[in-house]
Scaffold this motif. Structure first.
Motif, PDB file in Angstrom:
ATOM      1  N   MET A   1       0.855  -1.192   0.000  1.00 49.36           N
ATOM      2  CA  MET A   1       0.000   0.000   0.000  1.00 49.36           C
ATOM      3  C   MET A   1       0.890   1.240   0.000  1.00 49.36           C
ATOM      4  N   ARG A   2       0.580   2.114  -0.922  1.00 47.86           N
ATOM      5  CA  ARG A   2       1.325   3.379  -1.011  1.00 47.86           C
ATOM      6  C   ARG A   2       0.437   4.509  -0.505  1.00 47.86           C
ATOM      7  N   ILE A   3       0.989   5.322   0.366  1.00 48.35           N
ATOM      8  CA  ILE A   3       0.268   6.463   0.953  1.00 48.35           C
ATOM      9  C   ILE A   3       1.012   7.728   0.581  1.00 48.35           C
ATOM     10  N   HIS A   4       0.308   8.679  -0.003  1.00 53.35           N
ATOM     11  CA  HIS A   4       0.905   9.960  -0.377  1.00 53.35           C
ATOM     12  C   HIS A   4       0.190  11.075   0.373  1.00 53.35           C
ATOM     13  N   VAL A   5       0.947  11.869   1.122  1.00 51.37           N
ATOM     14  CA  VAL A   5       0.374  12.997   1.849  1.00 51.37           C
ATOM     15  C   VAL A   5       0.230  14.169   0.886  1.00 51.37           C
ATOM     16  N   LEU A   6      -1.004  14.476   0.539  1.00 52.57           N
ATOM     17  CA  LEU A   6      -1.281  15.610  -0.345  1.00 52.57           C
ATOM     18  C   LEU A   6      -1.200  16.926   0.427  1.00 52.57           C
ATOM     19  N   GLY A   7      -1.777  16.934   1.625  1.00 57.49           N
ATOM     20  CA  GLY A   7      -1.768  18.126   2.467  1.00 57.49           C
ATOM     21  C   GLY A   7      -1.635  17.726   3.917  1.00 57.49           C
ATOM     22  N   SER A   8      -0.803  18.443   4.674  1.00 61.44           N
ATOM     23  CA  SER A   8      -0.531  18.069   6.064  1.00 61.44           C
ATOM     24  C   SER A   8      -0.947  19.139   7.064  1.00 61.44           C
ATOM     25  N   GLY A   9      -1.476  20.278   6.577  1.00 57.77           N
ATOM     26  CA  GLY A   9      -1.870  21.364   7.466  1.00 57.77           C
ATOM     27  C   GLY A   9      -3.316  21.237   7.930  1.00 57.77           C
ATOM     28  N   ALA A  10      -3.643  21.987   8.960  1.00 61.94           N
ATOM     29  CA  ALA A  10      -5.033  22.069   9.421  1.00 61.94           C
ATOM     30  C   ALA A  10      -5.786  23.087   8.561  1.00 61.94           C
ATOM     31  N   GLY A  11      -7.012  23.415   8.962  1.00 57.08           N
ATOM     32  CA  GLY A  11      -7.817  24.368   8.204  1.00 57.08           C
ATOM     33  C   GLY A  11      -7.097  25.696   8.035  1.00 57.08           C
ATOM     34  N   GLY A  12      -7.040  26.192   6.810  1.00 55.27           N
ATOM     35  CA  GLY A  12      -6.334  27.439   6.516  1.00 55.27           C
ATOM     36  C   GLY A  12      -4.935  27.219   5.991  1.00 55.27           C
ATOM     37  N   GLY A  13      -4.374  26.011   6.219  1.00 56.36           N
ATOM     38  CA  GLY A  13      -3.035  25.717   5.741  1.00 56.36           C
ATOM     39  C   GLY A  13      -1.978  26.527   6.478  1.00 56.36           C
ATOM     40  N   PHE A  14      -0.755  26.475   5.939  1.00 58.68           N
ATOM     41  CA  PHE A  14       0.362  27.172   6.553  1.00 58.68           C
ATOM     42  C   PHE A  14       1.274  27.741   5.465  1.00 58.68           C
ATOM     43  N   PRO A  15       1.492  29.073   5.434  1.00 52.73           N
ATOM     44  CA  PRO A  15       0.915  30.062   6.343  1.00 52.73           C
ATOM     45  C   PRO A  15      -0.561  30.319   6.024  1.00 52.73           C
ATOM     46  N   GLN A  16      -1.334  30.649   7.045  1.00 44.42           N
ATOM     47  CA  GLN A  16      -2.735  30.992   6.825  1.00 44.42           C
ATOM     48  C   GLN A  16      -2.814  32.388   6.231  1.00 44.42           C
ATOM     49  N   TRP A  17      -3.755  32.582   5.325  1.00 47.88           N
ATOM     50  CA  TRP A  17      -3.793  33.791   4.494  1.00 47.88           C
ATOM     51  C   TRP A  17      -3.856  35.083   5.296  1.00 47.88           C
ATOM     52  N   ASN A  18      -4.507  35.067   6.474  1.00 50.34           N
ATOM     53  CA  ASN A  18      -4.688  36.312   7.223  1.00 50.34           C
ATOM     54  C   ASN A  18      -3.965  36.299   8.564  1.00 50.34           C
ATOM     55  N   CYS A  19      -2.983  35.404   8.723  1.00 49.11           N
ATOM     56  CA  CYS A  19      -2.361  35.223  10.030  1.00 49.11           C
ATOM     57  C   CYS A  19      -0.944  35.797  10.064  1.00 49.11           C
ATOM     58  N   ASN A  20      -0.666  36.510  11.162  1.00 47.93           N
ATOM     59  CA  ASN A  20       0.653  37.096  11.370  1.00 47.93           C
ATOM     60  C   ASN A  20       1.284  36.546  12.654  1.00 47.93           C
ATOM     61  N   CYS A  21       0.936  35.298  13.011  1.00 50.57           N
ATOM     62  CA  CYS A  21       1.533  34.667  14.175  1.00 50.57           C
ATOM     63  C   CYS A  21       3.017  34.432  13.912  1.00 50.57           C
ATOM     64  N   PRO A  22       3.806  34.125  14.937  1.00 47.03           N
ATOM     65  CA  PRO A  22       5.243  33.929  14.724  1.00 47.03           C
ATOM     66  C   PRO A  22       5.569  32.888  13.656  1.00 47.03           C
ATOM     67  N   ASN A  23       4.781  31.817  13.581  1.00 49.69           N
ATOM     68  CA  ASN A  23       5.042  30.815  12.556  1.00 49.69           C
ATOM     69  C   ASN A  23       4.789  31.355  11.153  1.00 49.69           C
ATOM     70  N   CYS A  24       3.608  31.947  10.950  1.00 51.29           N
ATOM     71  CA  CYS A  24       3.241  32.414   9.609  1.00 51.29           C
ATOM     72  C   CYS A  24       4.148  33.556   9.139  1.00 51.29           C
ATOM     73  N   SER A  25       4.364  34.544  10.021  1.00 53.49           N
ATOM     74  CA  SER A  25       5.240  35.652   9.633  1.00 53.49           C
ATOM     75  C   SER A  25       6.674  35.168   9.471  1.00 53.49           C
ATOM     76  N   GLY A  26       7.087  34.217  10.320  1.00 54.06           N
ATOM     77  CA  GLY A  26       8.439  33.694  10.209  1.00 54.06           C
ATOM     78  C   GLY A  26       8.683  32.952   8.914  1.00 54.06           C
ATOM     79  N   LEU A  27       7.683  32.190   8.461  1.00 51.80           N
ATOM     80  CA  LEU A  27       7.835  31.475   7.186  1.00 51.80           C
ATOM     81  C   LEU A  27       7.889  32.451   6.021  1.00 51.80           C
ATOM     82  N   ARG A  28       7.003  33.456   6.032  1.00 48.65           N
ATOM     83  CA  ARG A  28       6.985  34.420   4.928  1.00 48.65           C
ATOM     84  C   ARG A  28       8.306  35.182   4.823  1.00 48.65           C
ATOM     85  N   ARG A  29       8.912  35.483   5.961  1.00 49.49           N
ATOM     86  CA  ARG A  29      10.144  36.276   5.980  1.00 49.49           C
ATOM     87  C   ARG A  29      11.407  35.426   5.934  1.00 49.49           C
ATOM     88  N   GLY A  30      11.220  34.112   5.967  1.00 45.99           N
ATOM     89  CA  GLY A  30      12.377  33.234   5.945  1.00 45.99           C
ATOM     90  C   GLY A  30      13.139  33.195   7.249  1.00 45.99           C
TER      91      GLY A  30
END
Length: 304
Positions: free
Chosen positions: A1-30
């Motif tokens: 059986m082969r399993i492929h993870v298409l998406g691993s984020g929760a609702g809104g994904g990562f970064p979330q479109w309207n979120c400026n939390c440390p994770n989301c802002s940190g990813l956008r800014r590298g």
């Protein structure tokens, strides 16, 4: 059986479109060591040709484009997706059905009666799809009876009702019924390998622990590190338990429970954008590594 993870984020994904939390802002800014994630979905195949889609996230178009095995290859309009299995009626697991409306035949969709009710009343996606090619609904039993899926011969599926929460638009919100949220045991008759998949989990009971002990691989709810994570981040008013998600770090939480399992491969999926484990240099991520728990990422491949 082969399993492929298409998406691993929760609702809104990562970064979330309207979120400026440390994770989301940190990813956008590298500024952090992390990878973007689309919303939670996996695909499973017994033979590398025929695939069962588990949930249809709002990101399904991009997910298909990122995974050639699901793309058209034989006819003018085509797909290797033979059927869709829904574990709940949540927006981030079902909205993608609308993106798949151009299918050339009614979709074979497998879900419980509770989910079918939600998707014909509070969130009537099935009704909307009836104006296109429609839906061929297959009821998923909640009595632990194994069932098969057309086009995925060689795989056996068993639904396990979980303690979680129905969606806000559900007729049984705050009065959940068996089937509002399920885990799924998938066994390959050729290899004997077993997967237990539960992207939404509000509590452990002995039955769920049993299915996990018997699995070769577990893909389980990784939404929140702490129960009050979103409250402390200033972006929500609900605890994880209120949303149907068991936290990872608390006593009796997911990490403690998974750490006690010695046999299966253990992987967290459905990870919220606020969860510190998304930063691969964080103490929380390293704590998972020390106890042998992995963090799913988009494009992850698993063989069982």
């Amino acid at each position: 059986m082969r399993i492929h993870v298409l998406g691993s984020g929760a609702g809104g994904g990562f970064p979330q479109w309207n979120c400026n939390c440390p994770n989301c802002s940190g990813l956008r800014r590298g500024n952090i060591h992390a990878s973007a994630r689309t919303q939670s979905s996996i695909a499973i195949s017994p033979n590398d040709k025929d695939w069962v889609l588990f949930n249809a996230s709002p990101d399904i178009r991009a997910q298909i484009e990122s995974f050639p095995a699901l793309q058209p290859a034989h006819h003018i309009r085509d797909t290797a997706i033979r059927a869709i299995l829904l574990v709940d009626a949540q927006i981030d697991h079902t909205t993608g059905l609308l993106m798949l409306r151009e299918h050339t035949a009614p979709w074979d969709i497998y879900c419980t009666q509770a989910v079918q009710q939600d998707l014909t009343t509070g969130f009537p996606i099935f009704n909307i799809l009836g104006h296109f090619r429609g839906v061929h609904w297959h009821e998923v039993p909640t009595d632990r009876t194994a069932f098969e899926i057309l086009g995925a011969e060689g795989l056996s599926f068993t639904a396990v009702p979980l303690k979680s929460e129905a969606p806000p638009y559900s007729p049984h919100r705050h009065n959940t019924v068996p089937g509002d949220n399920i885990g799924v045991r998938v066994q390959d008759s050729h290899t004997g390998g077993t997967l237990f998949y539960a992207p939404g989990l509000g509590a452990f009971d002995e039955e769920v622990r049993g299915y996990m002990r018997e699995a070769d691989c577990i893909l389980v709810d990784g939404t929140l590190w702490t129960d009050d994570e979103m409250i402390r981040a200033g972006i929500g008013e609900k605890r994880g338990q209120e949303m149907g998600h068991l936290d990872q770090s608390g006593r009796g939480g997911i990490v403690e429970t998974l750490s006690a399992l010695k046999g299966p491969r253990k992987i967290l999926i459905h990870i919220n954008n606020t969860n510190p484990i998304l930063d691969e240099d964080s103490p929380e991520h390293r704590a998972l590594e020390r106890v042998g728990i992995e963090v799913a990422y988009d494009g992850m491949e698993i063989k069982v």
